[in-house]
Motif scaffolding. Structure first.
Motif, PDB file in Angstrom:
ATOM      1  N   ALA B 228       0.835  -1.202   0.000  1.00  0.00           N
ATOM      2  CA  ALA B 228       0.000   0.000   0.000  1.00  0.00           C
ATOM      3  C   ALA B 228       0.868   1.248   0.000  1.00  0.00           C
ATOM      4  N   TYR B 229       1.958   1.169   0.766  1.00  0.00           N
ATOM      5  CA  TYR B 229       2.884   2.289   0.907  1.00  0.00           C
ATOM      6  C   TYR B 229       3.411   2.731  -0.445  1.00  0.00           C
ATOM      7  N   PHE B 230       3.769   1.741  -1.268  1.00  0.00           N
ATOM      8  CA  PHE B 230       4.337   2.076  -2.581  1.00  0.00           C
ATOM      9  C   PHE B 230       3.299   2.085  -3.686  1.00  0.00           C
ATOM     10  N   GLY B 231       2.056   1.820  -3.327  1.00  0.00           N
ATOM     11  CA  GLY B 231       1.002   1.826  -4.332  1.00  0.00           C
ATOM     12  C   GLY B 231       1.087   0.647  -5.279  1.00  0.00           C
ATOM     13  N   LEU B 232       1.645  -0.473  -4.804  1.00  0.00           N
ATOM     14  CA  LEU B 232       1.817  -1.615  -5.690  1.00  0.00           C
ATOM     15  C   LEU B 232       0.510  -2.349  -5.923  1.00  0.00           C
ATOM     16  N   SER B 233      -0.316  -2.406  -4.889  1.00  0.00           N
ATOM     17  CA  SER B 233      -1.648  -2.966  -5.087  1.00  0.00           C
ATOM     18  C   SER B 233      -2.635  -2.027  -4.439  1.00  0.00           C
ATOM     19  N   ARG B 234      -3.749  -1.858  -5.092  1.00  0.00           N
ATOM     20  CA  ARG B 234      -4.739  -0.946  -4.523  1.00  0.00           C
ATOM     21  C   ARG B 234      -5.565  -1.698  -3.506  1.00  0.00           C
ATOM     22  N   ALA B 235      -5.289  -1.469  -2.235  1.00  0.00           N
ATOM     23  CA  ALA B 235      -6.050  -2.153  -1.205  1.00  0.00           C
ATOM     24  C   ALA B 235      -7.489  -1.676  -1.208  1.00  0.00           C
ATOM     25  N   LYS B 236      -7.656  -0.362  -1.372  1.00  0.00           N
ATOM     26  CA  LYS B 236      -9.007   0.208  -1.356  1.00  0.00           C
ATOM     27  C   LYS B 236      -9.068   1.345  -2.360  1.00  0.00           C
ATOM     28  N   GLY B 237     -10.253   1.593  -2.793  1.00  0.00           N
ATOM     29  CA  GLY B 237     -10.470   2.803  -3.600  1.00  0.00           C
ATOM     30  C   GLY B 237      -9.766   2.758  -4.925  1.00  0.00           C
ATOM     31  N   GLY B 238      -8.486   2.914  -4.925  1.00  0.00           N
ATOM     32  CA  GLY B 238      -7.743   2.941  -6.175  1.00  0.00           C
ATOM     33  C   GLY B 238      -8.003   4.218  -6.942  1.00  0.00           C
ATOM     34  N   GLY B 239      -7.707   4.155  -8.222  1.00  0.00           N
ATOM     35  CA  GLY B 239      -7.963   5.320  -9.059  1.00  0.00           C
ATOM     36  C   GLY B 239      -6.938   6.411  -8.906  1.00  0.00           C
ATOM     37  N   ALA B 240      -5.891   6.175  -8.141  1.00  0.00           N
ATOM     38  CA  ALA B 240      -4.860   7.201  -7.980  1.00  0.00           C
ATOM     39  C   ALA B 240      -4.092   7.350  -9.278  1.00  0.00           C
TER      40      ALA B 240
END
Lengths: 342, 256, 290
Positions: B228-240
């Motif tokens: 989550a820290y590195f944005g490797l998998s979108r745990a929630k929400g996403g769309g970043a």
């Protein structure tokens, strides 16, 4: 000002001139050239008035270079205005003819500005502002206590009163026009140079600018000296235009009030702003007449407060931001396909 | 009812959306750790909760009361205290003055000068010293003590270990242990994932202004947090946005 | 000895200058801004005292006590109306705005009271004094001014150093944002500082008016002297402000003793000398920051 962004697409181009600024600069050059013919067209009273306007443009541009670019707010520039006028007397007394004396006196005032800056730059912000005022008062009192300069009652420039008034007025006008054009050009060149970029960096973040190797003090000193030369030229021109000065008026703090007013009205930190501010101020002054009186000054003061609080960009700054205009290209512009960087 | 409730909070730095539509709640007595890369918006979020930064949109409620429009000093009176990043002590004031200046808010509670000194033994004998002359660890202790002097219901700790030697951080966390176990609600930003998971019951992870992970500390694995820290998998929400368009880093205010 | 007399007179004059400088120093210390209308606010105070004393027929000293809270409110208005907005955009804006205010104030006073000089009648106190040795006389009014200056600056110094309010003011001065984070209402602190600063300016104006004639146009000169006092004494030290006042006063009277024309020049020269050789001021310290 535009800045390059690391995120800008590679198709971004950096340039200074735009079609608008090309046209405007050309128009300004043409206007200055046309103004040179004014003495052949207008009566001496008109050119005398225009000379006053040129003096106002000079001091406004100088104050703007100091405050708007070097971040140095001074309420003591009248010190150099007075030195410029009284320097003319010193040189004329040594046999120089008045017009070259105006130019040389301005340069001498620039020389005085160097040691002055050593003292004044020990102060910052508001302290620098009043410190310069104290220094200007010191200059005034030195003049007042020098009998050969006429002391407190002032002195007349007799060397010019022999010539035909119309001829003299035209000569003073041309000198004023030439000096104004030169000084505006000097500010323009300075602001476009590396020093100009340094100055903007200093103004926006002095510590940051110093940390990336900008030589803060020397850049500021350069502007300080240029402003001293310009203000002194304005003082010499005022003397040549009116033929008489008194220490209390030529060293008067009202000059600072005028400069602040013109720059705040026109737009601090823009090249065009002070010119526009000077024209507005000139018209207002002309409208109210010389004995504008207290209500006029109350109005000026109130307007300065109001502009500072509610329209801090000034007339030109507000228009320029809204329209993305720059008539005289001092900065750089980055053009990107989606205009991300404004 | 939750003590702190944040609803679709949006905080901007000029054009930069530092915090984007963040919503979460913190219950009374909870210790919540917030992690995330530099520039993820953690400090901005903390400052917005404390009232140092006006949000552009959204609501902040303390114990059900909307405090979004209140100024920082007023939120202190309501029970929110922030230990700011970089400590921000009053350098020319003594340690004692730094602590006492925070006691002008008349909130009753266990914390006073004696209690702070008891909790931070390393401040022994330093009361009359200028705060600017202290070591980093001592300064951090004063900064935490200063926040405690306001007897907060919600304590916000922003990077207390920043720039400190590990051994000093250990000492600080020992002292913090008493505070954390004392029932004060704490929201803390911590770069050290191990420490964050060690002291908290719940962990939030921010990425590019959004909360991308909100899990109980027991239920989450270290790998999940790192992802989550590195944005490797979108745990929630996403769309970043694409991680390649780097978010400008927040400025670090580290004293010399 | 005329020289000793000159020095004594200089100390008395320094008392007034220290009073003028007090508010300027405080405002600079707390808000990091130079109030360019300070001198004109002092003149406003002098006129309020004069008008009140004349209208109600009371002693100027009693009138001062009534005018001080009014000046305090003027200070709050200055803070709320101009400085709070201007300071948000930076020090430059507050300088420009207070310079505008200075022009407005001066000309409003000119419009109402005309450019004529006037004086504040304090009866026999203006001339009475006691002899100290054969050639040195100490006027009661001068001694009173110095005593008020010492009490005021000393009292403020104690307030700042020893009380909870003083701590809050110093914390706000150092870092207003962080002060807010520990529960201090920085706007209120600013309003109080402005109130005290403007009230002391009024006090200074009143004392000035008691010892010599005054007119609407004297504001800028007083601002200049007050500023020189602050720089000579050293920024951030109220005791320094007191010392600076004395130094400027003595420089002017001793300069006048040499030649009356040198009075003001001597004061400016001392200011420039301090700037050149001791820029931190006589009692000033280098400030440190975290």
């Amino acid at each position: 000002m535009t800045t390059a962004s690391p995120a800008a697409p590679s198709t971004a181009t950096i340039h200074r001139w735009t079609p608008v600024s090309r046209t405007a600069s050309g128009a300004l050059a043409a206007l200055l050239l046309a103004l040179a013919f004014a003495p052949f067209v207008f009566a001496p009273e008109v050119t005398a008035k225009l000379t006053v306007l040129f003096v106002l443009v000079i001091v406004a541009a100088m104050w703007n270079a100091l405050a708007g670019y070097a971040g140095l707010v001074s309420v003591g520039q009248q010190g150099f205005i007075g030195l410029g006028a009284y320097g003319v007397f010193l040189l004329v007394d040594r046999g120089m003819s008045p017009f070259p004396a105006v130019v040389l006196a301005a340069l001498l005032a620039g020389a005085v500005a160097v040691p002055t800056s050593l003292l004044a730059f020990r102060l910052t912000g508001g302290q620098f502002a009043i410190g310069m005022w104290a220094i200007a008062e010191f200059f005034r009192l030195v003049v007042v206590n020098t009998p050969s300069l006429g002391g407190g009652s002032g002195r007349s420039l007799t060397d010019l009163s022999g010539t035909d008034p119309a001829v003299r007025q035209a000569q003073v006008y041309w000198l004023a026009l030439a000096l104004m054009s030169l000084l505006l050009l000097a500010v323009f060149v300075l602001l476009r140079s590396r020093t100009g970029a340094s100055l903007e960096a200093i103004r926006d973040d002095p510590v940051g600018a110093a940390s990336v190797g900008v030589r803060v003090t020397s850049a500021k000193r350069l502007v300080f000296v240029l402003a001293a030369v310009g203000c002194a030229a304005a003082g010499g021109l005022t003397l040549a235009n009116t033929l008489r000065v008194q220490p209390d008026s030529i060293f008067g703090v009202h000059w600072s009030a005028y400069m602040i007013f013109m720059v705040v009205i026109g737009g601090l930190g823009t090249f065009e702003g002070p010119i526009i501010g000077a024209i507005v101020f000139f018209l207002v002054q002309d409208w109210f007449g010389d004995n504008g009186g207290t209500w006029y000054l109350i109005g000026l003061g109130a307007l300065a407060i109001g502009m500072t609080l509610w329209m801090p960009l000034g007339l030109w700054g507000t228009v320029a931001r809204r329209r993305d205009l720059e008539l005289l290209p001092v900065g750089y512009r980055v053009r990107t396909p989606r205009r991300l960087t404004r | 009812m939750s003590l702190l409730s944040i609803e679709s909070l949006e905080v901007r730095h000029g054009l930069l959306r530092a915090v984007r539509e963040v919503s979460f709640t913190v219950d009374e007595g909870e210790v919540v750790a917030m992690v995330g890369a530099n520039g993820a918006g953690k400090s901005t979020l903390m400052r917005a909760v404390a009232g140092a930064h006006r949000p552009a949109d959204g609501r902040i409620r303390l114990d059900g009361v909307d405090v979004t429009a209140r100024r920082a000093h007023d939120r202190v009176a309501a029970g929110i205290a922030l230990v700011p990043e970089g400590r921000r002590l009053f350098a020319d004031l003594t340690v004692e003055e730094n602590l006492l200046v925070a006691s002008r808010v008349k909130r009753s509670g266990p914390w006073d000068l004696a209690a702070v000194l008891a909790a931070f033994p390393l401040l022994d004998g330093l009361l009359k010293r200028r705060a600017g002359n202290l070591s980093g660890g001592e300064q951090q202790a004063v900064a935490i003590g200063r926040a405690l002097m306001t007897n907060p219901r919600l304590l916000l700790l922003d990077e207390v270990s920043l720039g400190l030697a590990p051994i000093v951080v250990d000492t600080l966390y020992q002292s913090l242990g008493t505070i954390l176990s004392g029932g004060t609600t704490v929201l803390l930003v911590e770069q050290d994932l191990g420490r964050a998971l060690g002291v908290s019951r719940r962990v939030l992870c921010m990425l590019e202004g959004r909360v991308v992970l909100d899990e109980s500390a027991d239920a989450v694995t270290r790998e999940q947090v790192v992802d989550a820290y590195f944005g490797l998998s979108r745990a929630k929400g996403g769309g970043a946005a694409n991680p390649a368009t780097a978010v400008p880093e927040e400025s670090e205010r580290e004293p010399a | 000895m005329n020289w000793i007399n000159a020095i004594v007179q200089g100390v008395m004059l320094g008392g007034v200058y220290a009073l003028f400088a007090c508010g300027l120093s405080l405002m600079f210390g707390v808000m990091r801004t130079v109030n360019l209308s300070h001198g004109d606010l002092a003149v406003l105070g002098a006129f309020l005292v004069a008008v009140l004393a004349a209208a109600v027929g009371i002693s100027p000293f009693f009138a001062v006590l009534l005018v001080l809270p009014v000046m305090g409110l003027v200070g709050v208005a200055l803070q709320r109306g101009i400085l709070s907005t201007a300071l948000r955009t930076g020090e430059m804006s507050s300088m420009l705005a207070t310079f505008g205010l200075a022009i407005v104030l001066q000309n409003v006073l000119l419009e109402i009271f005309s450019a004529d000089s006037r004086s504040l009648d304090v009866g026999s106190l203006a001339t009475a004094g006691f002899q100290l040795g054969p050639s040195v006389s100490i006027p009661y009014l001068g001694a009173l001014t110095v005593a008020v200056a010492v009490a005021l600056l000393g009292g403020l110094q104690l307030l700042l150093a020893r009380t909870g309010i003083g701590r809050a003011i110093r914390a706000t001065a150092a870092d207003a944002d962080t002060a807010e984070l520990v529960g201090i209402d920085s706007r209120r602190v600013y309003a109080w500082a402005a109130a005290i600063a403007v009230a002391t300016a009024g006090l200074a104006g009143a004392f000035f008016a008691m010892r010599s004639s005054f007119s609407p146009s004297m504001g800028p000169t007083q601002l200049l002297f007050a500023f020189e006092v602050v720089v000579i004494g050293g920024l951030g030290s109220l005791w320094g402000t007191l010392a600076g006042g004395m130094v400027l006063g003595v420089a002017q009277t001793v300069g006048a003793q040499v030649d009356p024309r040198f009075s003001i020049v001597a004061g400016h020269a001392v200011f420039l000398a301090v700037l050149a050789f001791r820029p931190q001021g006589l009692l000033g310290m280098r400030r440190s920051r975290t």
